[in-house]
Design an enzyme around this catalytic site. Structure first.
Site, PDB file in Angstrom:
ATOM      1  N   LYS A   6       0.829  -1.213   0.000  1.00  0.00           N
ATOM      2  CA  LYS A   6       0.000   0.000   0.000  1.00  0.00           C
ATOM      3  C   LYS A   6       0.860   1.258   0.000  1.00  0.00           C
ATOM      4  O   LYS A   6       0.649   2.170  -0.804  1.00  0.00           O
ATOM      5  CB  LYS A   6      -0.910  -0.006   1.226  1.00  0.00           C
ATOM      6  CG  LYS A   6      -1.573   1.347   1.546  1.00  0.00           C
ATOM      7  CD  LYS A   6      -2.362   1.263   2.832  1.00  0.00           C
ATOM      8  CE  LYS A   6      -2.955   2.599   3.215  1.00  0.00           C
ATOM      9  NZ  LYS A   6      -1.976   3.499   3.849  1.00  0.00           N
ATOM     10  N   ASN A   7       1.827   1.334   0.896  1.00  0.00           N
ATOM     11  CA  ASN A   7       2.611   2.562   1.029  1.00  0.00           C
ATOM     12  C   ASN A   7       3.467   2.835  -0.211  1.00  0.00           C
ATOM     13  O   ASN A   7       3.687   3.989  -0.576  1.00  0.00           O
ATOM     14  CB  ASN A   7       3.487   2.498   2.280  1.00  0.00           C
ATOM     15  CG  ASN A   7       2.658   2.569   3.557  1.00  0.00           C
ATOM     16  OD1 ASN A   7       1.526   3.029   3.527  1.00  0.00           O
ATOM     17  ND2 ASN A   7       3.214   2.110   4.665  1.00  0.00           N
ATOM     18  N   ARG A  67      -4.687  10.572   3.055  1.00  0.00           N
ATOM     19  CA  ARG A  67      -3.365  11.023   3.485  1.00  0.00           C
ATOM     20  C   ARG A  67      -2.358  11.044   2.333  1.00  0.00           C
ATOM     21  O   ARG A  67      -1.564  11.975   2.192  1.00  0.00           O
ATOM     22  CB  ARG A  67      -2.854  10.090   4.601  1.00  0.00           C
ATOM     23  CG  ARG A  67      -1.477  10.454   5.145  1.00  0.00           C
ATOM     24  CD  ARG A  67      -1.548  11.641   6.052  1.00  0.00           C
ATOM     25  NE  ARG A  67      -0.215  12.110   6.409  1.00  0.00           N
ATOM     26  CZ  ARG A  67       0.003  13.216   7.112  1.00  0.00           C
ATOM     27  NH1 ARG A  67      -1.001  13.961   7.500  1.00  0.00           N
ATOM     28  NH2 ARG A  67       1.216  13.593   7.409  1.00  0.00           N
ATOM     29  N   ASP A  98      -5.386   7.986   8.900  1.00  0.00           N
ATOM     30  CA  ASP A  98      -5.558   7.421  10.240  1.00  0.00           C
ATOM     31  C   ASP A  98      -5.510   8.497  11.315  1.00  0.00           C
ATOM     32  O   ASP A  98      -4.724   9.442  11.234  1.00  0.00           O
ATOM     33  CB  ASP A  98      -4.459   6.399  10.529  1.00  0.00           C
ATOM     34  CG  ASP A  98      -4.662   5.117   9.757  1.00  0.00           C
ATOM     35  OD1 ASP A  98      -5.812   4.778   9.490  1.00  0.00           O
ATOM     36  OD2 ASP A  98      -3.656   4.460   9.434  1.00  0.00           O
ATOM     37  N   ASP A 103       4.345   0.574  11.653  1.00  0.00           N
ATOM     38  CA  ASP A 103       3.073  -0.011  11.232  1.00  0.00           C
ATOM     39  C   ASP A 103       2.861  -1.429  11.756  1.00  0.00           C
ATOM     40  O   ASP A 103       1.746  -1.945  11.675  1.00  0.00           O
ATOM     41  CB  ASP A 103       2.979  -0.020   9.702  1.00  0.00           C
ATOM     42  CG  ASP A 103       2.647   1.354   9.137  1.00  0.00           C
ATOM     43  OD1 ASP A 103       2.228   2.221   9.916  1.00  0.00           O
ATOM     44  OD2 ASP A 103       2.818   1.557   7.923  1.00  0.00           O
ATOM     45  N   MET A 144       6.616   7.250  17.398  1.00  0.00           N
ATOM     46  CA  MET A 144       6.265   8.204  16.352  1.00  0.00           C
ATOM     47  C   MET A 144       4.868   8.811  16.484  1.00  0.00           C
ATOM     48  O   MET A 144       4.668   9.982  16.167  1.00  0.00           O
ATOM     49  CB  MET A 144       6.417   7.546  14.979  1.00  0.00           C
ATOM     50  CG  MET A 144       7.849   7.155  14.654  1.00  0.00           C
ATOM     51  SD  MET A 144       8.050   6.436  13.014  1.00  0.00           S
ATOM     52  CE  MET A 144       7.617   7.830  11.967  1.00  0.00           C
TER      53      MET A 144
END
Length: 437
Positions: A22-23, A97, A121, A321, A343
């Site tokens: 996905k990223n 995002r 998110d 993640d 983070m």
């Protein structure tokens, strides 16, 4: 709003293939704006966040054609930059995002880029300063409308290469700056650059299009600007976050599972981090084999005997993640684990749902949680819960699949944002899961 009904406590067995990352997909899709030539991208995951970005590209005028499962062509030869200043774009861009990463390519190619405050998110503050400071360093002028949270950068005379030190190793920030710099005049160096596999893949794709990027895989990138880029064909890596999710699922449900085609060389310390929790996983070619942990798994303490601490860090450190997955897996380990989420200050708040299921977790503060493992002597209990974000959602799903009884997970659209056709793939290995409207 959809829900999942999950009957837990059932051992699973079989093979599961991870979707495309996905990223990486969010970065790669934005890069198609850098050239008027056709680009072919394979292994695109069919998930909400990615599909939203593809729709946004279409609305910008990009010609999109689906040529097969997960494979598309994109051609940005008639981009309508004026769409960026419409109310429709403000609504559309604000829901995703990843939309922030269209700014760098548009700024590089058209001299301007705009974006509403991006969504995504709700896991704490996610600053955009790194992105815009990078654009300013390249010569762009920045403006911000506080009334409607609308950001803009403009460079009427083009961008100029420069040396910059990023204030944080932001993955999306680095990607955005790299995409802007490839068409800038002169040479750009980026120090403290993110070096995740996603960034490496983006850099390799851009180089195949004619960019000149060196230092790929390190935190010091050097980019010699070029006048134009050409088309290419690119294949997205398997999603390492999904791979970590399936490792956790296998351990928690005492299941024998093979994860296919994982691209081991791009997993970094992920396999060894799960091994520290006592999970057995074997490399078989490019697959991961996890045997059924019928006798549980025991946490390995540090060399001096102190409690194991698992913390996130910029790559090649452990990806944030997967901390939610590690936390859930630790609830049934033999031993204790300190989870340190550095983070995002809201990412551990989903632990209250696990506590309701019977997990022993002490939330020390927004960033740290101590998990006291049950060693499967006390099974988690089914409950009704809501998914707050993508990664917490999949973690709660794993907890429900291991729990005694039938659980309900609400707000599953959050899970759909990051995981493709998840209930069908889980049912294929024996999970008892149903989607209900």
């Amino acid at each position: 709003m959809g829900t999942f009904k999950i009957e837990g406590g059932v051992a699973l067995k079989g093979e599961i293939t991870p979707q495309g990352a996905k990223n990486e997909a969010l970065q790669i899709l934005c890069a198609v704006l850098l050239t008027p030539e056709k680009i072919t991208i394979n292994n695109i995951p069919d998930i909400i966040d990615v599909n939203k970005l593809i729709t946004l590209l279409k609305n910008l005028g990009v010609k999109v054609e689906k040529i097969g499962k997960g494979s598309y062509t994109f051609q940005s030869d008639e981009v309508n930059v004026g769409y960026l200043e419409t109310e429709a774009f403000k609504k559309e861009g604000g829901s995703l995002r990843g939309s922030i990463m269209i700014v760098g390519p548009l700024l590089a190619r058209y001299g301007r880029g705009y974006i509403p405050k991006p969504g995504g998110d709700k896991i704490g503050r996610r600053r955009l300063d790194t992105h815009f400071e990078g654009f300013i360093n390249l010569g762009a002028k920045f403006r911000y409308n506080r009334e409607d949270h609308f950001y803009g950068v403009e460079a009427a005379d083009g961008l100029q290469g420069t040396d910059m030190l990023l204030d944080e190793a932001s993955v999306t920030g680095t990607a955005n700056i790299v995409m802007a710099a490839v068409l800038a005049k002169g040479t750009t160096t980026i120090y403290n650059a993110a070096c995740e596999p996603y960034l490496q893949q983006l850099s390799k794709m851009l180089n195949s299009m004619g960019a000149k990027i060196t230092g790929v895989g390190s935190n010091l990138l050097k980019i010699e600007g070029v006048e134009k880029l050409s088309g290419c064909t690119h294949t997205i890596l398997p999603d390492m976050i999904e791979i970590g999710s399936w490792i956790g699922l296998a351990a928690m449900t005492k299941s024998e599972i093979t994860i296919k085609n994982v691209s081991w060389d791009n997993l970094g310390i992920i396999p060894n981090t799960f091994r520290k929790l006592g999970i057995t996983l074997e490399r078989k070619g490019d697959d991961i084999y996890i045997p059924a942990h019928t006798n549980g798994y025991e946490v390995k303490t540090d060399i001096d005997g102190s409690i194991l601490t698992i913390a996130d860090a910029p790559w090649p450190g452990f990806t944030p993640d997967l901390l939610s997955i590690v936390l859930v897996v630790a609830t049934q380990a033999k031993g204790d684990v300190l989870i340190h989420q550095k983070m995002f200050e809201s990412r551990l708040f989903f632990t209250d749902k696990l506590i309701d299921m019977g997990a022993k977790i002490m939330l020390c503060d927004p960033h740290r949680a101590v998990v006291i493992g049950h060693d499967f002597k006390s099974q988690l209990k089914a409950t009704t819960m809501s998914s707050p974000d993508i990664r917490a959602g999949i973690s709660l799903l794993i907890a429900a699949l291991s729990a005694k009884g039938t659980s309900t997970i609400q707000n599953i659209e959050q899970i759909d944002r990051g995981y493709e056709d998840i209930e069908a793939r889980l049912r294929a290995i024996g999970a008892r899961i149903q989607r209900e409207d």
